[in-house]
Structure formats: C-alpha cells, structure tokens
Design an enzyme around this catalytic site. Structure first.
Site, mmCIF file in Angstrom:
data_model
loop_
_atom_site.group_PDB
_atom_site.id
_atom_site.type_symbol
_atom_site.label_atom_id
_atom_site.label_comp_id
_atom_site.label_asym_id
_atom_site.label_seq_id
_atom_site.Cartn_x
_atom_site.Cartn_y
_atom_site.Cartn_z
ATOM 1 N N SER A 168 0.331 -6.245 9.155
ATOM 2 C CA SER A 168 0.819 -7.471 8.522
ATOM 3 C C SER A 168 2.239 -7.838 8.922
ATOM 4 O O SER A 168 2.695 -8.940 8.602
ATOM 5 C CB SER A 168 0.739 -7.340 6.997
ATOM 6 N N LYS A 189 2.881 -9.204 -2.602
ATOM 7 C CA LYS A 189 3.924 -9.561 -1.639
ATOM 8 C C LYS A 189 4.677 -10.816 -2.078
ATOM 9 O O LYS A 189 5.920 -10.874 -2.019
ATOM 10 C CB LYS A 189 3.302 -9.783 -0.263
#
Length: 836
Positions: free
Chosen positions: A737, A780
């Site tokens: 990611s 996140k």
C-alpha cells in the site's frame, strides 16, 4: 594365598564375636592359659616364621579369632606349621582383591600367633581359631614358594602405667559398653568380658578386634608403638563409630515410631468402624461415598459421565482412606460433581433492554450493536420454536427441539476500542454470567483441554475451570487475545480451540482430565484479537469476524464526556462537579498527548489530571471545584508528546505522507527520498519487507520509463544514486500500500516539486502506473484525520470503504479517487518554485 572369614562375610561378622568368646573359653578349659592379664607368657618369638597373608581381617596380640583357609598353598602352610608345632605370622594384605599375593603385596608388620584349634571340612577347607601373641616386623623374605617364610624381628611393647593411660582405659571401656548397647550384634558375654579387662594394652587390642574399622586404620593401630598414642587413636575411632550408631538408632527409632503411629491409627480407625457399625452409624468414608452418590444423582450429568462417576465411586469405597489413589479419585469426583451440568441462567431477550444496556456501556459502534441485537433476535426466535412440540413421527410426542447457539463472534480491532467490555455488556444485556480468559502467550495444548489423570497434580483445562467458577453451563465466555497464542513441542492450543469453537463438535467436548463429554453448545463464545493475520485459517473460519475500528475525535469527545471523565472522577475519590473538563481541553489531550485509535491512554491522562488537582487541593495549593482548560494542560502534563510535523517534513522536495495500517490501528508515515552522485544505485532503508522493496522498485521503473513526460533528464539516473528511506527504522514494515507514496516521493525529488503538507495517500502501484485497491482504509483515514490531514488520495476501487466512515469525518476531508499514478501527482505535487 589367603586366610579370611567365610564367604558370607555379613553372617560371619555377626557370629564372629561369639566365636571368639567360645575360643577363649576353650583355651581356658583345655590348656589352662586363659586370655586374661596375668596369663603365662608364650614361647619366645622364633627368628623365622611361616607368613600367612590375611584378607579383610587383622589379628592383634592377646586376641583370638576364627579363620578359614581354602587355598592349597595356605593349607600346606597350616599343615607344616602344625607338624612342626611352630607359630605362624599373620600379616594383612595390601590388596585384598588379589588372589595370589606375593611378598610385595603384604604389610611389613604383623602378629605372631598359635593355632589353638583347627577343623578340616570334607571339601578340604580348614577352619581354625588362632591366638595372637606379639607383634613382629619382616626383615627379609627367605622363601616365597610353596608359601612365604620370612626372617622377622620382634616388636615388644613394654608395660606402661600412667594417669593418662588409666583415663584412656576407662574411656575405652565405657565407650565399648555403649557400643555394645547400640550394636545388637555384640554378645552380652563379650561385652562383660571386655569390661573385666584391666590391662590397658590387652583392652586396646580387644576393643580393636571387635570394633568395625577400615583395614588402613587397623594396620596403623597395630604399627603404632606408644600405648597412649595407640589408645587415643582407637578412642577417636570408637567415638566416630558411636556417632554413626547413635544416628542410626535415632533414624531407626523415628522410623519405628512412625510405623507404630500408622499401625496405631489404623487399629483405632478399624475399632472406630466396628463401634460405628455396632451403633448403626456410618464412618467418614461411608459418609463421603454416600455424599458423592447423592451429588451424582442430583447434578444432572449425562449418561456416560454418570457411568464413569459411579464406577469411580465404587473404586473409592473399596480403597482405604490413606491410599494415594483415594485422594486422586476424590479430586476427580469433586470436579465431576461440581460442574454445572444442568445449571443455567434464564436469558433476558428483551430487545429494548439489550439496546439500552449496549448504549449505556458503549458509545457509537452502531454496526457492532446491530449485529449483537440480531444475534439476540435469532436466539429469541429459536427459543420460541423450541417450545413448540415436535410433530415428527421419528420422535416421541412432547420432545422439543434443542437450541444451539451456532455463532462464534470475534471482535478484531486496535487496543482500547472496547472489545473486552463489549463481551461484558452482552452478558449483562442477556442476564448471563460472564467469563473472561486470556489466552495470549498460551503455548501448551493442555491449557485448553486439560492434563490427563496419569500425571501428578493434573487438572482440567481453562474451559472446564472457567465453567466451574461461573456455575452455569450457558455463560458468555470471552477468549481474550486469541491472536497471540503460540505453539511449541507441547502442542498447538489453537488446534485445541477448533473443537471448542465449533458448534457442531463442542456439544460433546472432552477435557483430557474428565474424559467424559460436556455440552458447550449453550455457551456464547466471544473472541478478541488485534490482528487476523496470526490466527490460523481453520480457526478463523469458525468465527464471525466483527471489525472494530478506531474512534474519531468526535466519538472520543463524546466517550470522554459520558464515560471516561465520570469514571475517573469516581475512581480517584472526587465528587461530581469537583473536576470538570472543557471540550477544547479534551480535544487538546487527544491531539497533543495521546493520538491513538482507542481511548485507553486518553482515560489515563484524564485520571492523571484528576489526581494532580486533588493532591493540590489537599496540600492547600489549590481549590476545588476546577474546570480544566486547554491552557492548563502543559502545566499539568508537561510538554506535548505529539506535533503536527507534516508541514515541516514536507517542506523540501522528496518527502511524501503515506497512510499505513498496524495491529494497533492506522497511522501515517513519511517516506523520504534523496539523491547523491553515483551510478544508477538504488538504496532502500528502514527495515523494509520484500513486498515493500518491490513496490519501490516498480515506482522507480515507472518514473524512468516516463521521465520525459515529467521533464526529468536521463542523466539523473546515469550520474546519481537514489536513496529511499522510511523512518522508524526499528519497526519492520511491509505491504504494497505504500507504492503510490514512494512513487510520489521519487517524483517530488526528481522534479523538485514539493508535496502538499495536508495530503495523505495510500494505494498499490503497478509498472503500468495503475493504482490498485488496498485494505484497512477506514483505520488509515481516521489516523490521517487525527493528525490534521485535509485531503486523502485513495484508489477508486476503495470508494465503497468510505461508507464506513463517520459523517463528521467525511465532511471535514476531501477525497481524491484515482486510477493512475499521474492523477496522484496532479493532486499531491505543488508547482515548481521559481528561483529568485
């Protein structure tokens, strides 16, 4: 060539002393020369003697001993000595184990003796009694075959009489009398004879003859010249022997006393049983057995468990209470009969009550609460259906359907978000008992399923132990930290949980200790974990996963006002209203002093402030009530622990802000890139995993492929080395990611365009520049929101994850959904600064 005692040394040792007394009596009767003081002196010592080596025994002057001669050489020596009517020299062997000792294997000092009596057995062995006369020293060996003959010199011992010798004589006499009392092998006649000896030298040799001592000490005593030294040395040996005998008697007395006590107890116990039988009363064992039989009949255990329990009760009734197996069976039956086989708590399935309890205990968590209410609704309907009679012909009328739970919930989320307290709330809402067992760090399979009864101190596993403590067969059972179990040579506890957490198997769960089935299907199992990665697939497949993400600032503020502050006020001895917190103070606490996914540290800081204000008030340095404001925080807690460093970190080209997921919640990370003169080198640091390294390489390859579109000169890649670093180097990092963040940091470095300080991004990159979706988006974004980010760049295919965000977070953030890396650069990179 040896003369020795018989082969059965122990038996002859017991008879030795009695035989010596008989030998002395025989000499008195036949020769008129008793071994007492004043007896006539023997003939002078000849210059040569027949030398007979002795094994394991030593003959002293003025003493008589029985000997046995078996070797042909020794028998010939005896025959020749008897024919010649000569004395023989008795010398101890240095090496008793040697079958045929030579002149070098015997001591130099021995005792001259005469053969008083001898008897030849049918097998040729000669048994004889010898009388020692005086000591001699071997001067020269004159013959060694067929036996040893030596030239000798006498070692006379002059009579001595002093006060010291008299004192030593009395001590020796008294010591031997005490030894005779302690050693049952010493005949009473021998002890009396020793007491009648008044000559010190004769007493010394008599005591030495009949006392146990090493051959080295016995030979040393024979070789010593001075009578006082000889008597003192023997007294030391006698005192040592007396200590050993005293200790042995003490041990024997204690053992005998203990044995007598056991016998006495057993006798009294049997008498008590007989008396109780006469009176028609039952003894304690019968009462205990009857009590267990009553418990077995009343506890409601299943048929197999009942058969096993009754079999153990029958064994217990036949065993004496002092038998070791009796205690083992009693403990086993105690476990069996105290388990909640048929005990349960009625469920409170009022949906309104359950919702009120969950809302009272936890703020937010809408999806989790809905799932719990769904579970309760299904449970309520199943009970309604179970109450209806079964109409199937295969079953007798009136039988109802069993109700199985069928669902194992697993709460997964960062620390401090309320996973454990949720389980307690479910139990309170349903009116059930609550059990919590932490399995973090458990490595032994027996911790779950118990230890087999073959082991000493064995006991059931945690599941059975917890059910016994709960006293209910349908509690809410929480297995905490299930992701932190280990495995080693003792087994894999996660494999043992497969049966516990499977609704199709746990209705007949067998603990190794009990070894009978126990129904766990009525138990509501709830597991908690911080991460799913370490949970084995088969175990994860048996659970319904419910994700608990971190809280937003608004949620934390509401939790602090409604739960944390009142709880800390109460726990720290304050009254309501004495300490209050302004909203801006709580927000400042979250931003500058905690910055976490949950509220655990926030509650700690609130408690710390409350205690400090109370301490000041009690010391007279302040007054209550107090309202805590944001300006008071540095004074109460010190300097802030966290800063908004995105502006500072991204002030130069080559730094981009990424979003990452960790087991303790989301976080942000600054990826830095720089270049230096070199030749096409590419350095990656920060303890990166293989996947993350490959993402960085893919980002660089895409940049080199599209360098002309970004106005990057080719010589940059030819003449420079590029270094990419991810700070917090002590923390291992991996995953795809960070691909777009690395590509953005490299693009910022090579184009000299800074990255916007209020932008955070995540996404996987391909060699073609595509941005692929990633996981953990909610955590996140919440982490980026906590640190003050304004714009979030996400893969377009993660758009559905935005629905999970709270409304207050979605309203304060701008989301840029992208398909390609060029769209990321367009949104994140600032224009090139014009040089002045």
């Amino acid at each position: 060539m040896f003369a020795s005692m018989s082969d059965n040394d122990q038996e002859r040792l017991n008879n030795l002393l009695q035989a010596a007394v008989e030998a002395a009596a025989t000499q008195v009767a036949e020769s008129g020369e008793p071994i007492t003081e004043g007896a006539d002196k023997p003939a002078p010592l000849p210059s040569t003697l027949y030398i007979l080596p002795l094994r394991g025994v030593l003959v002293y002057p003025s003493s008589a001993l029985p000997l046995r001669v078996a070797q042909p050489r020794a028998i010939k020596l005896i025959d020749d000595a008897l024919i010649a009517k000569a004395s023989i020299g008795l010398v101890a062997s240095k090496t008793p184990g040697k079958e045929d000792p030579g002149p070098e294997d015997i001591y130099d000092v021995g005792t001259a003796a005469t053969i008083v009596r001898n008897f030849r057995a049918p097998d040729g062995i000669v048994n004889m009694i010898v009388q020692g006369h005086e000591r001699f020293r071997i001067v020269e060996i004159t013959q060694s075959e067929p036996y040893i003959i030596a030239r000798v010199e006498p070692l006379p011992e002059a009579p001595e009489s002093t006060l010291e010798i008299e004192a030593l004589r009395r001590n020796l006499s008294q010591g031997f009398a005490r030894m005779a009392e302690l050693a049952p092998s010493v005949p009473e006649e021998l002890a009396q004879m020793i007491q009648n000896i008044t000559d010190p030298r004769q007493l010394t040799y008599a005591v030495a003859t009949y006392m146990r001592m090493d051959m080295a000490d016995a030979q040393r005593l024979l070789e010593m010249n001075g009578l006082p030294d000889k008597m003192l040395f023997l007294l030391q040996l006698l005192n040592k022997e007396l200590e050993v005998l005293e200790l042995g008697k003490k041990i024997q007395t204690e053992a005998t006393s203990e044995m007598e006590k056991l016998q006495r107890d057993y006798y009294l116990r049997e008498q008590m049983k007989a008396i109780q039988r006469e009176l028609g009363e039952a003894d304690e064992q019968q009462i205990e057995v009857a009590d267990f039989r009553k418990k077995i009949a009343e506890c409601g255990m299943n048929a197999e468990a009942r058969r096993e329990a009754e079999r153990e009760v029958e064994r217990m009734a036949k065993l004496p209470t002092q038998a070791a197996e009796y205690g083992v069976i009693r403990t086993y039956l105690d476990w069996l009969t105290t388990l909640p086989w048929a005990k349960n708590t009625p469920d409170n399935l009022d949906m309104a009550h359950a919702r009120a309890v969950l809302d009272e205990d936890h703020y937010g968590l809408k999806d989790i609460k809905e799932r719990i209410l769904e579970f309760l609704a299904v449970r309520k309907r199943k009970l309604e259906l179970a109450a209806e009679p079964v109409q199937e012909e295969a079953r007798p009328s009136g039988i109802t359907r069993p109700v199985r739970e069928g669902v194992i919930l697993c709460f997964v989320g960062p620390p401090g978000v309320g996973k454990t307290s949720l389980g307690a709330s479910i139990a309170r809402a349903m009116g059930r008992k609550f059990i919590r067992s932490s399995v973090g760090g458990v490595r032994d399979e027996a911790e779950i399923r118990g230890f087999r009864r073959t082991y000493i101190g064995s006991m059931p596993g945690r599941v059975v132990q917890s059910l016994r403590r709960a006293e209910s067969n349908n509690p809410v059972f929480m297995l905490d930290e299930i992701d932190k179990m280990g495995s080693d040579f003792r087994g894999d506890p996660s494999s043992a949980l497969l049966e516990v957490l499977d609704p199709e198997q746990n209705r007949e769960f067998r603990d190794h200790y009990l070894d009978v089935p126990f129904d766990l299907s009525q138990v509501i199992f709830i597991c908690t974990a911080n991460s799913l990665e370490s949970i084995p697939g088969p175990l994860r497949d048996r659970m319904e996963i419910l994700q608990l993400s971190g809280y937003t600032e608004l949620e934390k503020l509401s939790i602090a006002r409604g739960y944390l502050v009142p709880r800390q006020i109460k726990e720290n001895g304050l009254k309501t209203g004495e300490v209050t917190f302004a909203d801006e103070a709580i927000v400042q606490l979250m931003r500058d002093f905690t910055r976490e996914a949950g509220v655990r540290n926030l509650e700690r800081e609130i408690g710390s402030i409350s205690r400090k204000l109370l301490t000041r008030a009690l010391e007279g340095k302040g007054r209550l009530p107090v309202k805590v404001t944001a300006k008071m925080l540095p004074e109460l807690l010190g300097k802030p622990k966290f800063y908004f460093e995105a502006i500072e970190r991204t002030a130069t080209p080559g730094v981009a802000t990424g979003m990452v997921w960790t087991p303790v919640g989301g976080d942000i990370v600054f990826i830095e890139a720089t270049r230096m003169k070199g030749s096409k080198g590419f350095i990656l640091t920060g303890q990166l995993g293989d996947v993350m390294r490959e993402s960085a390489q893919a980002a660089l390859s895409f940049l080199r492929t599209h360098a002309s579109e970004l106005d990057i000169k080719d010589e940059v890649f030819e003449k420079y080395d590029i270094h990419v670093h991810v700070p917090a180097g002590a923390q291992p990092k991996d995953g795809p990611s960070a691909g777009v963040t690395m590509a953005t940091a490299l693009a910022s470095l090579l184009t000299e365009r800074r990255v916007r300080s209020d932008v955070a991004m995540t996404g996987e990159i391909t060699l073609r520049g595509l941005v692929l979706p990633v996981g953990g988006v909610r955590d996140k974004i919440l982490a980026a929101h906590r640190v003050g980010m304004k714009t979030i760049i996400l893969p377009r295919r993660n758009e559905a994850d935005l629905d999970e965000l709270p409304d207050d977070v979605r309203k304060t953030l701008d989301f840029v959904l992208v398909d390609r890396i060029e769209q990321v650069w367009k949104a994140a990179l600032l224009p090139v600064r014009k040089k002045k």
